[in-house]
Design a protein around this motif. Structure first.
Motif, PDB file in Angstrom:
ATOM      1  N   ALA A 132      -7.378 -14.517  -2.452  1.00 30.92           N
ATOM      2  CA  ALA A 132      -6.793 -13.834  -3.099  1.00 30.92           C
ATOM      3  C   ALA A 132      -7.672 -12.166  -3.100  1.00 30.92           C
ATOM      4  O   ALA A 132      -6.235 -11.112  -3.218  1.00 30.92           O
ATOM      5  CB  ALA A 132      -8.059 -13.891  -4.884  1.00 30.92           C
ATOM      6  N   GLN A 133      -8.561 -12.109  -1.768  1.00 35.67           N
ATOM      7  CA  GLN A 133      -9.340 -10.595  -1.569  1.00 35.67           C
ATOM      8  C   GLN A 133      -7.517 -10.630  -1.111  1.00 35.67           C
ATOM      9  O   GLN A 133      -7.714  -9.612  -0.887  1.00 35.67           O
ATOM     10  CB  GLN A 133     -10.387 -11.174  -0.813  1.00 35.67           C
ATOM     11  N   LEU A 134      -7.299 -11.149   0.530  1.00 37.77           N
ATOM     12  CA  LEU A 134      -6.614 -10.586   1.007  1.00 37.77           C
ATOM     13  C   LEU A 134      -5.164 -10.645   0.084  1.00 37.77           C
ATOM     14  O   LEU A 134      -4.816  -9.272   0.633  1.00 37.77           O
ATOM     15  CB  LEU A 134      -5.682 -11.691   2.089  1.00 37.77           C
ATOM     16  N   ALA A 135      -4.780 -10.532  -1.167  1.00 41.58           N
ATOM     17  CA  ALA A 135      -3.465  -9.580  -1.136  1.00 41.58           C
ATOM     18  C   ALA A 135      -3.902  -8.435  -1.934  1.00 41.58           C
ATOM     19  O   ALA A 135      -3.157  -7.919  -1.822  1.00 41.58           O
ATOM     20  CB  ALA A 135      -2.856 -11.281  -2.925  1.00 41.58           C
ATOM     21  N   LYS A 136      -5.600  -8.594  -2.657  1.00 42.06           N
ATOM     22  CA  LYS A 136      -6.046  -7.678  -3.174  1.00 42.06           C
ATOM     23  C   LYS A 136      -5.870  -6.011  -1.587  1.00 42.06           C
ATOM     24  O   LYS A 136      -5.067  -5.035  -1.485  1.00 42.06           O
ATOM     25  CB  LYS A 136      -6.859  -7.277  -3.630  1.00 42.06           C
ATOM     26  N   VAL A 137      -5.844  -6.713  -0.622  1.00 37.92           N
ATOM     27  CA  VAL A 137      -6.220  -6.416   0.825  1.00 37.92           C
ATOM     28  C   VAL A 137      -4.846  -5.465   1.097  1.00 37.92           C
ATOM     29  O   VAL A 137      -4.857  -4.534   1.111  1.00 37.92           O
ATOM     30  CB  VAL A 137      -7.312  -6.023   2.709  1.00 37.92           C
ATOM     31  N   ARG A 138      -4.059  -6.257   1.142  1.00 32.47           N
ATOM     32  CA  ARG A 138      -2.601  -5.474   1.521  1.00 32.47           C
ATOM     33  C   ARG A 138      -1.741  -4.621   0.096  1.00 32.47           C
ATOM     34  O   ARG A 138      -1.213  -4.412   0.786  1.00 32.47           O
ATOM     35  CB  ARG A 138      -1.660  -7.545   1.770  1.00 32.47           C
ATOM     36  N   ALA A 139      -2.349  -5.450  -0.925  1.00 39.66           N
ATOM     37  CA  ALA A 139      -2.107  -3.296  -1.714  1.00 39.66           C
ATOM     38  C   ALA A 139      -2.944  -2.587  -1.282  1.00 39.66           C
ATOM     39  O   ALA A 139      -1.684  -1.996  -1.325  1.00 39.66           O
ATOM     40  CB  ALA A 139      -1.795  -4.417  -3.349  1.00 39.66           C
ATOM     41  N   LEU A 141      -3.521  -1.867   1.638  1.00 44.32           N
ATOM     42  CA  LEU A 141      -3.200  -1.581   2.875  1.00 44.32           C
ATOM     43  C   LEU A 141      -1.632  -0.609   3.170  1.00 44.32           C
ATOM     44  O   LEU A 141      -1.591   0.184   2.940  1.00 44.32           O
ATOM     45  CB  LEU A 141      -3.128  -2.984   3.745  1.00 44.32           C
ATOM     46  N   ALA A 142      -1.095  -1.077   1.901  1.00 43.97           N
ATOM     47  CA  ALA A 142       0.039  -0.071   1.800  1.00 43.97           C
ATOM     48  C   ALA A 142       0.445   0.311   1.151  1.00 43.97           C
ATOM     49  O   ALA A 142       0.771   1.186   1.264  1.00 43.97           O
ATOM     50  CB  ALA A 142       1.561  -1.474   1.483  1.00 43.97           C
ATOM     51  N   ARG A 143      -0.096   0.672   0.304  1.00 39.46           N
ATOM     52  CA  ARG A 143      -0.199   1.823  -0.819  1.00 39.46           C
ATOM     53  C   ARG A 143      -1.482   3.176   0.388  1.00 39.46           C
ATOM     54  O   ARG A 143      -0.825   3.787   0.012  1.00 39.46           O
ATOM     55  CB  ARG A 143      -1.672   1.950  -1.476  1.00 39.46           C
ATOM     56  N   TYR A 144      -2.579   2.505   1.379  1.00 37.92           N
ATOM     57  CA  TYR A 144      -3.051   3.615   1.953  1.00 37.92           C
ATOM     58  C   TYR A 144      -1.654   4.173   3.510  1.00 37.92           C
ATOM     59  O   TYR A 144      -1.495   5.412   3.699  1.00 37.92           O
ATOM     60  CB  TYR A 144      -3.910   3.278   2.951  1.00 37.92           C
ATOM     61  N   GLY A 145      -0.712   3.262   3.346  1.00 33.59           N
ATOM     62  CA  GLY A 145      -0.089   3.292   4.479  1.00 33.59           C
ATOM     63  C   GLY A 145       1.136   4.547   3.838  1.00 33.59           C
ATOM     64  O   GLY A 145       1.274   5.493   4.457  1.00 33.59           O
ATOM     65  N   ALA A 146       1.628   4.617   2.147  1.00 33.58           N
ATOM     66  CA  ALA A 146       2.443   4.713   1.763  1.00 33.58           C
ATOM     67  C   ALA A 146       1.424   6.626   1.918  1.00 33.58           C
ATOM     68  O   ALA A 146       2.494   7.360   2.035  1.00 33.58           O
ATOM     69  CB  ALA A 146       3.172   4.946   0.555  1.00 33.58           C
ATOM     70  N   LEU A 147       0.209   6.447   1.578  1.00 30.56           N
ATOM     71  CA  LEU A 147      -0.007   7.496   1.281  1.00 30.56           C
ATOM     72  C   LEU A 147      -0.496   8.307   2.884  1.00 30.56           C
ATOM     73  O   LEU A 147      -0.674   9.714   2.704  1.00 30.56           O
ATOM     74  CB  LEU A 147      -1.676   7.514   0.681  1.00 30.56           C
TER      75      LEU A 147
END
Length: 395
Positions: A132-139, A141-147
């Motif tokens: 569950a924590q990995l799912a949040k961190v991946r989200a 990561l994707a957001r920070y990547g776009a920003l």
């Protein structure tokens, strides 16, 4: 003048002399008749002789005789496993009887599984949390990547999110390993038979605490179908043993001492690579099916190894052969003397060979069809008359 008395005396003397002469003649005549009668009857008695000796006989036969070597062997389990616990815990129950035949995979002993079940649930919960924590961190990561691409977020934030995701992925792999370990511990709480065999004595009873580091076994299981029979033979047979192994193998028979049943059969599958210099013998091992389980590990067995077969060998019962200072001999019925179940015997020296069971191979001295005496030899000598009796009537 002669006196009357004197004349009478002379007359009496003459009469007496005549009577004595007559008596002598009669005695001589009677003696002559006696000796003549005795002389006439003597040849008849001489021809009659002693009565014939009752004997048992057997005919010399041609037969195929195996060349057999005898040895004392030791029965060994083909596999023997000392069953031990691989986890710590209390024994809840046993699922076999001592001495019972068990199959591979059968449940033998159950250790309290609750601690291991709890550990498994805990490991599964930890992995679920980390995922569950990995799912949040991946989200993130994707957001920070776009920003970061738009220049809104710093590269550092993106890198921190990427490191957190990698860390959680490693944590999950560790948790999955913990789940596997917990499952193994739970599986090890049920102790199962590692092979087909027979269980021995239960050395630790239910209720006891056992540990995975204990040296003592809980029970020993021996595989006894098939079994190994190990034995030794004199080294001078090694050449023949190798030849027979190359030609198709050696067959053995094994039987426990005093066992009247037919022997168990097997085949030699191992010949040792060295001769024992202390005994001058070579070690061999055979595999015996042991379907009736009469051979048990540690037991001694009488072993017979068939090395070869003499084809058409002349054989006689072993008890027909007698020994003398000149060598072994047999009594044989003279050819043509058998009449009305009576015959005359002669002594014949022989050269015996291999003995198989109750028969002996005769290498020289007899011919097929000869009739030899097997019982009653102690009363015989060359030229004795015998009467042949059936075996059932010669006690």
């Amino acid at each position: 003048m002669t006196a009357p008395g004197g004349t009478w005396d002379r007359v009496m003397v003459k009469v007496t002399r005549r009577a004595v002469v007559a008596a002598g003649v009669l005695a001589a005549f009677a003696a002559g008749i006696y000796y003549v009668a005795r002389a006439e009857s003597a040849p008849k008695n001489a021809r009659k002789g002693p009565p014939p000796v009752p004997v048992i006989t057997a005919k010399v036969e041609a037969a195929d005789v195996p060349v057999v070597l005898a040895a004392i062997g030791t029965v060994q389990a083909r596999a023997s496993v000392a069953v031990r616990s691989r986890v710590d815990g209390h024994i809840l129950e046993t699922h076999f009887r001592e001495g019972q035949t068990v199959a591979k995979g059968d449940l033998l002993i159950r250790i309290d599984p609750r601690p291991f079940a709890a550990q498994l649930k805990q490991a599964e919960a930890n992995v679920a949390r980390d995922r569950a924590q990995l799912a949040k961190v991946r989200a993130d990561l994707a957001r920070y990547g776009a920003l970061t691409e738009r220049g809104v977020a710093s590269v550092q934030k993106h890198e921190e999110a990427q490191a957190a995701a990698s860390s959680l992925e490693a944590t999950i792999r560790g948790g999955e390993a913990a789940i596997e370990f917990a499952r193994l511990q739970l599986e090890y709480s049920s102790i199962r038979s590692p092979l087909d065999g027979r269980a021995g004595s239960l050395l630790v009873s239910a209720g006891n605490l056992v540990r995975g580091t204990d040296a003592a076994a809980l029970v020993v299981i021996n595989e006894i179908r098939p079994v190994y029979v190990s034995f030794t033979l004199p080294e001078h047979h090694l050449g023949e043993i190798r030849r027979r192994m190359n030609e198709g193998g050696l067959v053995i028979e094994a039987r426990p001492p005093d066992d009247p049943r037919p022997p168990a059969t097997g085949a030699v599958d191992f010949v040792n690579n060295a001769v024992d210099p202390a005994t001058g013998s070579i070690g061999l091992r055979a595999t015996v099916a042991n379907a009736d389980e009469r051979l048990l590990p540690g037991q001694f067995a009488n072993v017979r190894v068939t090395m070869d077969t003499f084809r058409g060998a002349l054989v006689v019962p072993a008890q027909a052969i007698q020994n003398s200072q000149k060598g072994p001999f047999v009594f044989v019925l003279k050819a043509g003397s058998l009449k009305d179940n009576q015959a005359e015997v002669e002594q014949r020296y022989v050269k015996p060979g291999t003995q198989f069971e109750e028969r002996v191979v005769i290498r020289e001295g007899l011919a097929a069809g000869d009739i030899v005496v097997t019982e009653g030899q102690l009363r015989l000598q060359p030229g004795s008359r015998v009467v042949i009796r059936p075996a059932a009537q010669t006690s």
